[in-house]
Motif scaffolding. Structure first.
Motif, PDB file in Angstrom:
ATOM      1  N   GLN A  49     -31.350  21.299  15.611  1.00 34.26           N
ATOM      2  CA  GLN A  49     -30.265  21.756  16.480  1.00 34.26           C
ATOM      3  C   GLN A  49     -30.335  22.548  17.410  1.00 34.26           C
ATOM      4  N   ASP A  50     -31.568  23.631  17.179  1.00 32.88           N
ATOM      5  CA  ASP A  50     -31.899  24.541  18.336  1.00 32.88           C
ATOM      6  C   ASP A  50     -32.472  23.699  19.535  1.00 32.88           C
ATOM      7  N   VAL A  51     -32.791  22.469  19.289  1.00 25.69           N
ATOM      8  CA  VAL A  51     -33.638  21.760  20.418  1.00 25.69           C
ATOM      9  C   VAL A  51     -32.427  21.004  21.140  1.00 25.69           C
ATOM     10  N   ILE A  52     -31.461  20.342  20.263  1.00 23.60           N
ATOM     11  CA  ILE A  52     -30.421  19.772  20.732  1.00 23.60           C
ATOM     12  C   ILE A  52     -29.651  20.812  21.695  1.00 23.60           C
ATOM     13  N   HIS A  53     -29.495  21.836  21.438  1.00 23.21           N
ATOM     14  CA  HIS A  53     -28.560  22.843  22.097  1.00 23.21           C
ATOM     15  C   HIS A  53     -29.327  23.030  23.468  1.00 23.21           C
ATOM     16  N   LEU A  54     -30.681  23.253  23.622  1.00 27.37           N
ATOM     17  CA  LEU A  54     -31.304  23.535  24.841  1.00 27.37           C
ATOM     18  C   LEU A  54     -31.300  22.221  25.677  1.00 27.37           C
ATOM     19  N   VAL A  55     -31.434  21.107  25.000  1.00 25.50           N
ATOM     20  CA  VAL A  55     -31.372  19.935  25.881  1.00 25.50           C
ATOM     21  C   VAL A  55     -29.806  19.572  26.625  1.00 25.50           C
ATOM     22  N   LYS A  56     -29.101  19.939  25.726  1.00 19.40           N
ATOM     23  CA  LYS A  56     -27.726  19.712  26.360  1.00 19.40           C
ATOM     24  C   LYS A  56     -27.496  20.888  27.571  1.00 19.40           C
ATOM     25  N   HIS A 101     -36.917  21.654   8.856  1.00 19.52           N
ATOM     26  CA  HIS A 101     -36.645  23.187   9.895  1.00 19.52           C
ATOM     27  C   HIS A 101     -35.482  23.476   9.362  1.00 19.52           C
ATOM     28  N   PRO A 102     -35.234  24.674   9.278  1.00 16.55           N
ATOM     29  CA  PRO A 102     -33.788  25.509   8.867  1.00 16.55           C
ATOM     30  C   PRO A 102     -32.765  25.030   9.876  1.00 16.55           C
ATOM     31  N   SER A 103     -33.071  24.631  11.273  1.00 18.65           N
ATOM     32  CA  SER A 103     -31.877  24.267  12.013  1.00 18.65           C
ATOM     33  C   SER A 103     -31.516  22.795  12.003  1.00 18.65           C
ATOM     34  N   ALA A 104     -32.349  21.917  11.231  1.00 14.76           N
ATOM     35  CA  ALA A 104     -32.161  20.545  11.181  1.00 14.76           C
ATOM     36  C   ALA A 104     -30.854  20.065  10.824  1.00 14.76           C
ATOM     37  N   ASN A 105     -30.514  18.922  11.155  1.00 14.03           N
ATOM     38  CA  ASN A 105     -28.943  18.429  10.898  1.00 14.03           C
ATOM     39  C   ASN A 105     -29.313  17.485   9.736  1.00 14.03           C
TER      40      ASN A 105
END
Ligand code: AHR
Length: 494
Positions: free
Chosen positions: A51-58, A41-45
């Motif tokens: 990282q889009d999911v990490i952002h929403l979970v945070k 995925h383009p946002s994967a680290n």
């Protein structure tokens, strides 16, 4: 409609344990793969996490996440999920009839939790496995070094222990669907012996005993009393699980489901205290509501899912506005029991009955239920004050008096926060009187209202969300606000 609330600083329920806002990620559906982890995925680290999911979970402020199941855990061999990823076995997951690749395992999940700032609540397999696998897992995760399992962890790249403090003794062991399902006697003994061995490895851990899978189980009650009797001295919490749904498409009945949760918590608390009294014990067992949410939208679709796929979409409920209102009522109910409910896990977190959804080729987005959960986790910290509420009631087939107003208050050094749901279809003028408390003004009044009850969010279109209202006044001993028809409200005063 008029409603009043009296809040007194001396009527305290108890301190909110931050773990009341925990969640749950199971190896099932697209929770892990295509949910938190998607290397292409383009946002994967660099580790493959989106990282889009990490952002929403945070943004949700989640302190602890239950893992790796759920029903999945009863067939899980944790040793499959460590070591070089390329040599990990693919296994049949009999719980969900899918294939588990073990690409994400304990180390990877721990690293992801570090990104989102949550600790792990680890479940052990007491279905197909038992004492030995569980005590080895505690040694692998928590023992510093110098033994077989702890050294293996170090050689797998994790020098310092994971330090996992909270452990679940299996999952829904009363359920005939569970792999390795047991009678209460069988489970109670196994849980006691497993907890004993796990605590011999690390005496700082706390363990959760399985209560009933839901309040409608035919064994509910007998199960709790039996397993508590067997394992009381070895355990710290008893679990509750419950999912709600509007299968009847009856809004008044649906919004009253939080009264069912309230009754469930009171009943389980009473059973813990019954066994405490029977044993003349000084120890209090608290509750872990380690699976709660709304789950019914996806049921039909899931019946058609072909077996033995890798990460197929499962349990992908599309939540609407009425679901957000019920979720608000359920959060208020958990807060009202903050003296005994120390852990609660919104089940689940990403894609599978979740506040966060991902698009395989697009961005992650927030479902309607995301918002009340986020606001409660953010502002519902401190001490719960038990309000005296006067509001009109309505009746349902199972409750004679359902108040139109569902509400609770939480106080901390900085603010007094009122969470309120107006269950009715009329505006409500709420007057809050304060006793031995005062407020100087309003920080914010957020409301979620005015949507079609069936309105949902979509990728790139999160229309069902809170907005700010100015319909509030707070001075000295009084707060006045207008609660719109069918609304979730958060009033914060200083
Ligand atoms: O959260 C989905 C499932 O619901 C879990 O695997 C199980 O514990 C419960 O029945």
């Amino acid at each position: 409609m008029e409603a009043t609330m009296l809040i007194s600083s001396v009527k305290r329920v108890g301190k909110v344990d931050p773990r009341l806002y925990s969640s749950f990620i199971e190896h099932m559906g697209r929770a892990v793969y295509e949910g938190i982890y998607q290397p292409d995925h383009p946002s994967a680290n660099e580790s493959g996490f989106r990282q889009d999911v990490i952002h929403l979970v945070k943004e949700l402020n989640i302190p602890m996440i239950r893992y790796p199941g759920g029903n999945f855990v009863s067939g899980f061999r944790w040793e499959d999920s460590i070591g070089p990823i390329a040599s990990r076995p693919k296994r049949l997951d009999l719980a969900w009839r899918t294939i588990e690749t073990n690409e994400v395992g304990i180390h990877e999940f721990y690293n992801w939790c570090q990104h989102v700032g949550a600790e792990i609540n680890m479940a052990v397999n007491l279905g197909a496995r038992g004492v030995d696998a569980a005590r080895n897992l505690v040694e692998y995760c928590n023992f510093p070094k110098g033994t077989y399992w702890s050294d293996l962890r170090c050689s797998n790249g994790q020098e310092s222990p994971f330090g996992i403090k909270t452990w679940c003794l299996g999952n829904e062991m009363d359920g005939p669907w569970q792999i390795g399902h047991k009678t209460a006697e069988e489970y109670g003994r196994l849980a006691a012996e497993t907890a004993k061995a796990m605590k011999l490895v690390d005496d700082s851990i706390e363990v959760v005993l399985c209560g009933s899978s839901n309040r409608q189980m035919p064994t509910f009650g007998d199960w709790e009393l039996t397993v508590l009797d067997q394992a009381y001295d070895q355990i710290d919490y008893l679990s509750l699980h419950q999912y709600y749904g509007n299968q009847k498409n009856d809004l008044s009945h649906y919004l009253a489901r939080s009264l069912d949760m309230d009754r469930f918590i009171s009943e389980v608390t009473a059973m813990c205290d019954t066994i405490k009294a029977k044993k003349h014990s000084k120890k209090q067992i608290n509750l872990s509501f380690d699976e709660w949410n709304i789950w019914y939208h996806s049921a039909e679709q899931d019946e058609q899912a072909a077996p033995w796929q890798i990460a197929p979409p499962l349990l992908e409920d599309n939540y609407n506005f009425e679901d957000a209102l019920l979720l608000g009522c359920l959060l208020i109910t958990l807060l009202k029991h903050a003296d005994r409910v120390k852990i609660a896990c919104l089940a689940q977190l990403v894609n599978v009955i979740a506040p966060i959804r991902t698009e395989t080729n697009g961005e992650a987005w927030r479902q309607t239920i995301y918002y009340p959960f986020m606001q409660a986790a953010m502002y519902g910290q401190g001490e719960v004050l038990s309000p005296q509420i006067h509001s009109a009631n309505y009746a349902t087939e199972d409750f004679e008096e359902v108040p139109y107003l569902e509400s609770v208050a939480v106080i901390n050094d900085k603010e007094l926060v009122i969470f309120a749901v107006n269950r009715g279809e009329e505006e409500m003028n709420l007057t809050v009187r304060l006793s031995e408390l005062s407020v100087a003004g309003v920080i914010d009044f957020s409301e979620m209202s005015g949507f079609d009850t069936k309105a949902t969010n979509l990728p790139k279109s999160e229309q069902v969300k809170p907005s700010h209202s100015t319909n509030v006044k707070a001075e000295d001993g009084k707060i006045n606000c207008l609660l719109k028809p069918l609304s979730w409200n958060v009033v914060r005063c200083y």
